[in-house]
Design a protein around this motif. Sequence first.
Motif, PDB file in Angstrom:
ATOM      1  N   THR A   1      44.459 -86.799 128.952  1.00  0.00           N
ATOM      2  CA  THR A   1      43.879 -88.066 129.425  1.00  0.00           C
ATOM      3  C   THR A   1      42.366 -87.978 129.526  1.00  0.00           C
ATOM      4  O   THR A   1      41.660 -88.980 129.416  1.00  0.00           O
TER       5      THR A   1
ATOM      6  N   THR B   1      49.207 -89.537 128.656  1.00  0.00           N
ATOM      7  CA  THR B   1      48.502 -90.606 127.945  1.00  0.00           C
ATOM      8  C   THR B   1      47.676 -91.406 128.950  1.00  0.00           C
ATOM      9  O   THR B   1      47.804 -91.230 130.169  1.00  0.00           O
ATOM     10  N   THR B   2      46.845 -92.290 128.407  1.00  0.00           N
ATOM     11  CA  THR B   2      45.996 -93.091 129.299  1.00  0.00           C
ATOM     12  C   THR B   2      45.630 -94.408 128.612  1.00  0.00           C
ATOM     13  O   THR B   2      45.766 -94.552 127.392  1.00  0.00           O
ATOM     14  N   ASP B   3      45.227 -95.372 129.424  1.00  0.00           N
ATOM     15  CA  ASP B   3      44.584 -96.576 128.904  1.00  0.00           C
ATOM     16  C   ASP B   3      43.359 -96.840 129.774  1.00  0.00           C
ATOM     17  O   ASP B   3      42.910 -95.949 130.494  1.00  0.00           O
ATOM     18  N   ARG B   4      42.843 -98.029 129.738  1.00  0.00           N
ATOM     19  CA  ARG B   4      41.604 -98.307 130.467  1.00  0.00           C
ATOM     20  C   ARG B   4      41.763 -98.177 131.984  1.00  0.00           C
ATOM     21  O   ARG B   4      40.838 -97.747 132.678  1.00  0.00           O
TER      22      ARG B   4
ATOM     23  N   SER C   1      53.013 -93.831 136.359  1.00  0.00           N
ATOM     24  CA  SER C   1      51.625 -94.222 136.106  1.00  0.00           C
ATOM     25  C   SER C   1      50.924 -94.364 137.440  1.00  0.00           C
ATOM     26  O   SER C   1      51.546 -94.728 138.446  1.00  0.00           O
TER      27      SER C   1
END
Length: 566
Positions: A442, A479-482, A555
């Motif tokens: 991440t 994993t990652t997002d904004r 998450s």
Amino acid sequence: MSSKQKEFRKIRQFVLMNADSIQKEANRLHRKYLDVGSMQSEFIGKYHNNHIKILQEIAKHLEASDTKKSSEIFKKLGTIFAKQSVQDELTLEEAVDGNIFLKQALWKKIKEERLLKKISIEDFFVLSQNVGTYIDVLTSELAFTYHQELQYVENNLRYLSEASKILSSSLDYQTTLNAIATLAVPEISDWCSVDILDENSKLRQVAVAHKDAKKIKWAKELRKQQTIDMNAPTGIANVLRTGKSEIYPHITDSMLVAASKTKKELRLIRSIGLTSVMIVPIFSEKKPIGTISFVTTETSRHYNHGDLLMAEELGTRASVAIENSKLYKGSQDAITLRDDFISIASHELKTPVTSVKMFTQVLKKHSEQIGDAKAVNHLSRMDKQLNKLTELIYDLLNISRIQAGKMEFNKNLFDFDHAVTEIIDILSQTVTRHTFKVYGRTNKKVRGDQERIGQVVNNLISNAIKYSPKSKKIIVKLTTDRDNVYVAVRDFGIGIGKVYLDKIFERFYRVYDANNKTYPGLGIGLYISSEIIKRHGGKLWVDSKVGKGSTFHFSIPINGKKSLKL
């Protein structure tokens, strides 16, 4: 006796003696019109007798000069037949058309007997007008009352539907019974009262509603002044004794006199203006424990059998609601007792287990110094089991803290990837049968409690190991997002059935395999994990197929702004 009187007498005697055959002819004509085998066949006998009654009354009043007075009899019959028709769920056509065909059959039979040959035109006009008037009055009153009764039924059904929603909306029966009484006024009553026997078998008014809000206080005071005589042969006391409903469609003054003990009490009851009353029982464990009383005052509404059926159904549903409330309270008491025990036991076990572990480590070190390999081996095993016991006590303490809202969090900025891989490295040193594959990074720093997040990762991987005894691989994906970072822990073990997916995050829930075999543990790890993630403002969920394995995901927000108060 005049010629007219003789002819009318013949017709009267014919109608009285042949009422049955006239009615059968009317029924035949009706069936032919409807083009069906019969009306609702179970009611043919009842309505046959009703029509016989109509014919008898027509015969008695053939020569009436004042049809207005005679018509009152047919209005009353129309009212009675309308109420029966609504109760029997007949259509208005079925209820009304029978009377029209009755008139046709009457004239047909009279003509067939040639009873009109010697009657003058003037007398035939009187005869025809009287019969037509009686049937028209009866039919009009039947139709009017039918619609009125149907409106009552619809109101009752609507009330019952609303009451059912209220009864199922809360497990606090005091709240629901108050709402039931309030809903009844003014929909189906002017005054509604609910009385329940308390634990000392003393009758207590738990809910009361009145169409005049100002009179609610007055109604409560009235009950205090006029306590229920539990030996009374009728009313609330009798309903509680027998478990059978009571209905009083018309409250007469003689009833009030019989129910009053003093002149002052009689004056008070008369001032209320009682019109009609229904009292139905409430049961618990098949015993009557209370009543619901419906009262109309100074209105034209008089309760009937249909109203009583509705009230009894409401009583049944209220009984179920009270039973559910008691069961819920019992289960909550049991849960509280269990939680108290867990809290006390875990706190009491913590100190002695810590002491035993310390002495075990001292003995192990001493055995190593003197070269006693056998003792070292035994003490090492003992130390591992004490570690498991310590973890269990720690989990039990966490549950107690969660329930009390006292679970502590230390919110700091930490390297998320490092925190996860650190847990995996520690587990790798103690696990021999499984290998771990880590995919993705991440490269994020997260604001939260690193130790608690590590506890979640540890729980998910430990479960993956436990529930995949025949598999050797565990996959961890980052994993990652904004806004969020994500972790997925996948195993290739027994899997979880769809019906259980929503339950596995509950306290003390344990997964079984296809052979109904369970695994070690108390079923609290996932519950604690879900609470930790929830308090970080994140989500924890699972994808699984029986025999294929499971993937647990969680998450959490990167900046911690969406988290609950830690």
